[in-house]
Motif scaffolding. Structure first.
Motif, PDB file in Angstrom:
ATOM      1  N   LEU A 119       0.820  -1.214   0.000  1.00  0.00           N
ATOM      2  CA  LEU A 119       0.000   0.000   0.000  1.00  0.00           C
ATOM      3  C   LEU A 119       0.851   1.260   0.000  1.00  0.00           C
ATOM      4  N   ALA A 120       2.058   1.184   0.556  1.00  0.00           N
ATOM      5  CA  ALA A 120       2.940   2.349   0.549  1.00  0.00           C
ATOM      6  C   ALA A 120       3.276   2.765  -0.873  1.00  0.00           C
ATOM      7  N   ALA A 121       3.537   1.788  -1.735  1.00  0.00           N
ATOM      8  CA  ALA A 121       3.858   2.101  -3.128  1.00  0.00           C
ATOM      9  C   ALA A 121       2.669   2.730  -3.839  1.00  0.00           C
ATOM     10  N   VAL A 122       1.471   2.213  -3.584  1.00  0.00           N
ATOM     11  CA  VAL A 122       0.260   2.772  -4.188  1.00  0.00           C
ATOM     12  C   VAL A 122       0.047   4.203  -3.710  1.00  0.00           C
ATOM     13  N   ALA A 123       0.212   4.426  -2.403  1.00  0.00           N
ATOM     14  CA  ALA A 123       0.003   5.759  -1.843  1.00  0.00           C
ATOM     15  C   ALA A 123       0.964   6.773  -2.456  1.00  0.00           C
ATOM     16  N   VAL A 124       2.230   6.399  -2.569  1.00  0.00           N
ATOM     17  CA  VAL A 124       3.220   7.317  -3.123  1.00  0.00           C
ATOM     18  C   VAL A 124       2.940   7.587  -4.600  1.00  0.00           C
ATOM     19  N   PRO A 164      14.883  -1.899  -2.114  1.00  0.00           N
ATOM     20  CA  PRO A 164      15.475  -3.120  -1.543  1.00  0.00           C
ATOM     21  C   PRO A 164      15.381  -3.183  -0.026  1.00  0.00           C
ATOM     22  N   GLY A 165      15.455  -2.024   0.648  1.00  0.00           N
ATOM     23  CA  GLY A 165      15.341  -2.045   2.100  1.00  0.00           C
ATOM     24  C   GLY A 165      13.957  -2.426   2.562  1.00  0.00           C
ATOM     25  N   LEU A 166      12.935  -1.864   1.913  1.00  0.00           N
ATOM     26  CA  LEU A 166      11.562  -2.163   2.298  1.00  0.00           C
ATOM     27  C   LEU A 166      11.159  -3.577   1.900  1.00  0.00           C
ATOM     28  N   VAL A 167      11.548  -4.005   0.712  1.00  0.00           N
ATOM     29  CA  VAL A 167      11.166  -5.336   0.228  1.00  0.00           C
ATOM     30  C   VAL A 167      11.831  -6.424   1.065  1.00  0.00           C
ATOM     31  N   ALA A 168      13.122  -6.298   1.305  1.00  0.00           N
ATOM     32  CA  ALA A 168      13.848  -7.342   2.027  1.00  0.00           C
ATOM     33  C   ALA A 168      13.493  -7.384   3.507  1.00  0.00           C
ATOM     34  N   TYR A 169      12.881  -6.328   4.022  1.00  0.00           N
ATOM     35  CA  TYR A 169      12.482  -6.297   5.430  1.00  0.00           C
ATOM     36  C   TYR A 169      11.099  -6.916   5.640  1.00  0.00           C
ATOM     37  N   THR A 170      10.439  -7.287   4.561  1.00  0.00           N
ATOM     38  CA  THR A 170       9.085  -7.839   4.663  1.00  0.00           C
ATOM     39  C   THR A 170       9.004  -9.054   5.587  1.00  0.00           C
ATOM     40  N   PRO A 171       9.968  -9.973   5.602  1.00  0.00           N
ATOM     41  CA  PRO A 171       9.848 -11.135   6.494  1.00  0.00           C
ATOM     42  C   PRO A 171      10.022 -10.806   7.966  1.00  0.00           C
ATOM     43  N   ALA A 172      10.477  -9.603   8.282  1.00  0.00           N
ATOM     44  CA  ALA A 172      10.747  -9.265   9.679  1.00  0.00           C
ATOM     45  C   ALA A 172       9.441  -9.062  10.438  1.00  0.00           C
ATOM     46  N   LEU A 173       9.276  -9.747  11.533  1.00  0.00           N
ATOM     47  CA  LEU A 173       8.107  -9.541  12.395  1.00  0.00           C
ATOM     48  C   LEU A 173       8.375  -8.330  13.282  1.00  0.00           C
ATOM     49  N   MET A 174       8.519  -7.209  12.623  1.00  0.00           N
ATOM     50  CA  MET A 174       8.850  -5.943  13.268  1.00  0.00           C
ATOM     51  C   MET A 174       7.873  -4.879  12.760  1.00  0.00           C
ATOM     52  N   SER A 175       7.784  -3.788  13.483  1.00  0.00           N
ATOM     53  CA  SER A 175       6.716  -2.818  13.222  1.00  0.00           C
ATOM     54  C   SER A 175       7.063  -1.730  12.228  1.00  0.00           C
ATOM     55  N   GLU A 176       8.342  -1.554  11.882  1.00  0.00           N
ATOM     56  CA  GLU A 176       8.734  -0.367  11.107  1.00  0.00           C
ATOM     57  C   GLU A 176       8.172  -0.356   9.689  1.00  0.00           C
ATOM     58  N   GLY A 177       8.135  -1.512   9.019  1.00  0.00           N
ATOM     59  CA  GLY A 177       7.605  -1.550   7.661  1.00  0.00           C
ATOM     60  C   GLY A 177       6.136  -1.187   7.608  1.00  0.00           C
ATOM     61  N   VAL A 178       5.356  -1.704   8.562  1.00  0.00           N
ATOM     62  CA  VAL A 178       3.931  -1.376   8.629  1.00  0.00           C
ATOM     63  C   VAL A 178       3.746   0.099   8.954  1.00  0.00           C
ATOM     64  N   THR A 179       4.567   0.635   9.862  1.00  0.00           N
ATOM     65  CA  THR A 179       4.483   2.060  10.180  1.00  0.00           C
ATOM     66  C   THR A 179       4.741   2.903   8.943  1.00  0.00           C
ATOM     67  N   ALA A 180       5.780   2.553   8.186  1.00  0.00           N
ATOM     68  CA  ALA A 180       6.106   3.316   6.976  1.00  0.00           C
ATOM     69  C   ALA A 180       4.931   3.326   6.007  1.00  0.00           C
ATOM     70  N   ALA A 181       4.274   2.174   5.856  1.00  0.00           N
ATOM     71  CA  ALA A 181       3.137   2.094   4.929  1.00  0.00           C
ATOM     72  C   ALA A 181       1.954   2.908   5.435  1.00  0.00           C
ATOM     73  N   LEU A 182       1.659   2.830   6.727  1.00  0.00           N
ATOM     74  CA  LEU A 182       0.530   3.578   7.271  1.00  0.00           C
ATOM     75  C   LEU A 182       0.778   5.083   7.190  1.00  0.00           C
ATOM     76  N   VAL A 183       2.005   5.510   7.427  1.00  0.00           N
ATOM     77  CA  VAL A 183       2.329   6.934   7.314  1.00  0.00           C
ATOM     78  C   VAL A 183       2.180   7.402   5.872  1.00  0.00           C
ATOM     79  N   ALA A 184       2.635   6.586   4.913  1.00  0.00           N
ATOM     80  CA  ALA A 184       2.456   6.931   3.504  1.00  0.00           C
ATOM     81  C   ALA A 184       0.972   7.025   3.156  1.00  0.00           C
ATOM     82  N   CYS A 185       0.168   6.116   3.692  1.00  0.00           N
ATOM     83  CA  CYS A 185      -1.277   6.174   3.453  1.00  0.00           C
ATOM     84  C   CYS A 185      -1.896   7.402   4.111  1.00  0.00           C
ATOM     85  N   GLY A 186      -1.344   7.820   5.266  1.00  0.00           N
ATOM     86  CA  GLY A 186      -1.806   9.051   5.883  1.00  0.00           C
ATOM     87  C   GLY A 186      -1.527  10.250   5.001  1.00  0.00           C
TER      88      GLY A 186
END
Length: 491
Positions: free
Chosen positions: A101-106, A130-152
């Protein structure tokens, strides 16, 4: 651009973003278990999926309510586990869906600011980051935060669409509420995101020529903020009851402030040094209060040493992200060895610094027009051409050169600060221009301010990358004439 073209480009960006992330998930799911903070999120999500709430099971069998980390991300993972079972791959798929969704928002934001080609490039730069794509398997919150902020920011662009409609006399209350809802969701994942609700609203409403513009902007910012707070309110009330402390989202602010107030800090995370006064405090919320009190006392009595830590904190945040390689290596060093970790970090660093270079070019674009201006000067009876630059332009030129120089140094944080300064020096042009660049600057400045106060880590810079990549694509795009505003995509 026709509606069909807009839809086709958006679908293309979405498909590319999803495919890239799902390919990584397919490779990573059987290889990489939860690691680092992801182990905590995984366990809490399992309990949420089982209907046990945000609680912690201790080794002695005691169960306590918890709120150390924000609830948003383990809540999302818990929802995924409730559907697919407690399988980390389900969380990775959720990361992929939200991250796309971050890519769509941008892309949607860039289409408001540039022709079709650069707008499509903006979306693809995020889709394949590459940073965002390769971080997808991480069970961490930063990627989701980045996407939600972009959607905001995307929601803020939707608000701007309504404001630029000259036939509309009232504030777009519904759209402002949507902006607040998105930022409220981001706040549940990363509490400092709350700052963006009023800032995005003010940026969206900063359109000249409207009656009572200042009052409207303040009202809009208030509505977005109240809506974001309303999203968090049920969880805040839960904390009041269960934690005996009305924390907005989580009870780790005192911990983090104390970590960042250590005189021997490297600027990054380190184990908290428990003050003597807090050693006998065992309640989770009250311990955080105690830590925060000790940290504020140190800052008040040692302001100089505390401020001297700021460059280290920003360096830890912006010099080198490397979050994907770090996480994968930590989760399974055999599947991602040291070479894998370093290679991922190198590719990501080159990509991010190229994006920052292009963003610096965009921020200084009007400067080049000024530098092409020459005037005639009569000297010795003859006329000669000479370049005339006002002091303001000389300052901007110096900031640009500083930013470019540090792009090729270890401390790239200086270049991020230089971009923020250059963009802010655009003044009204930034505020009244397209939402994408203004939103990128707001997110960057908020991130700089947050981690200058607390502590830094490369993964915390991930929230900046989607919007900054969008600005990079605008570097050489010819601005769209105002008359084309009606052809800008909606939503």
């Amino acid at each position: 651009m026709s509606v069909r073209s807009r839809v086709r480009d958006t679908l293309a960006v979405l498909v590319v973003a999803l495919v890239a992330r799902l390919v990584v998930v397919a490779w990573a799911a059987p290889r990489f278990p939860p690691a680092a903070d992801g182990t905590f999120y995984h366990r809490i999500a399992e309990r949420i999926a089982a209907g046990l709430g945000y609680t912690w099971l201790w080794p002695d069998g005691v169960v306590t309510y918890a709120a150390h980390y924000p609830v948003g991300y383990p809540g999302l993972v818990g929802a995924a586990y409730a559907i697919a079972g407690p399988w980390p791959g389900a969380a990775m798929i959720m990361n992929a869906l939200v991250g796309a969704l971050a890519a769509v928002a941008v892309h949607r934001l860039a289409a408001r600011a540039a022709p079709r080609g650069p707008a499509l490039a903006a979306g693809l730069l995020v889709a394949l980051h590459p940073g965002l794509v390769a971080y997808t398997p991480a069970l961490m919150s930063e990627g989701v935060t980045a996407a939600l902020v972009a959607c905001g920011a995307w929601a803020a662009g939707w608000v701007r669409d309504a404001i630029e409609d000259v036939s509309r006399r009232r504030l777009p209350w519904g759209r402002l509420a949507v902006l607040g809802l998105v930022i409220g969701a981001a706040t549940l994942v990363r509490p400092q995101s709350l700052l963006l609700a009023p800032l995005f609203a003010l940026g969206a409403l900063a359109v000249p020529g409207r009656p009572h513009a200042l009052r409207s902007a303040l009202l809009g910012a208030a509505l977005a903020s109240v809506t974001a707070l309303a999203v968090c309110a049920p969880w805040t009330l839960r904390n009041c009851v269960r934690m005996k402390h009305c924390a907005l989202v989580s009870v780790n602010g005192g911990w983090n402030l104390l970590i960042g107030a250590d005189p021997v800090s490297t600027g990054a995370w380190s184990p908290v040094k428990v003050p003597d006064e807090c050693r006998e405090v065992y309640d989770e919320a009250q311990k955080d209060v105690c830590f925060g009190r000790a940290a504020r006392r140190y800052i008040a009595t040692n302001p100089g040493p505390w401020l001297s830590l700021v460059p280290r904190k920003l360096a830890a945040t912006f010099d080198y992200c490397g979050a994907a390689g770090w996480y994968l290596h930590d989760a399974n060093g055999a599947a991602c060895d040291e070479r894998c970790k370093v290679s991922l970090g190198a590719v990501e660093t080159i990509y991010e610094r190229l994006m920052l270079l292009l963003a610096l070019v965009w921020a200084s674009r009007s400067l080049w027009a000024e530098m092409r201006r020459v005037v005639s000067a009569n000297e010795g009876g003859g006329a000669r051409k000479r370049l005339v630059l006002p002091w303001g332009s000389l300052v901007r030129l110096g900031v640009f050169v500083l930013g470019v120089v540090f792009l090729f140094q270890v401390h790239a944080w200086v270049s991020y600060v230089a971009f923020a300064v250059l963009a802010l020096l655009r003044g009204r042009a930034l505020v009244r221009g397209p939402v994408l660049p203004a939103a990128a600057v707001l997110v960057l400045v908020a991130t700089i301010a947050t981690h200058a106060v607390f502590f830094g880590a490369g993964r915390y810079s991930l929230v900046v990358f989607p919007l900054l990549s969008g600005v990079a694509a605008l570097a050489f795009a010819k601005p769209r004439p105002a008359s084309e505003g009606g052809d800008a995509p909606r939503l």
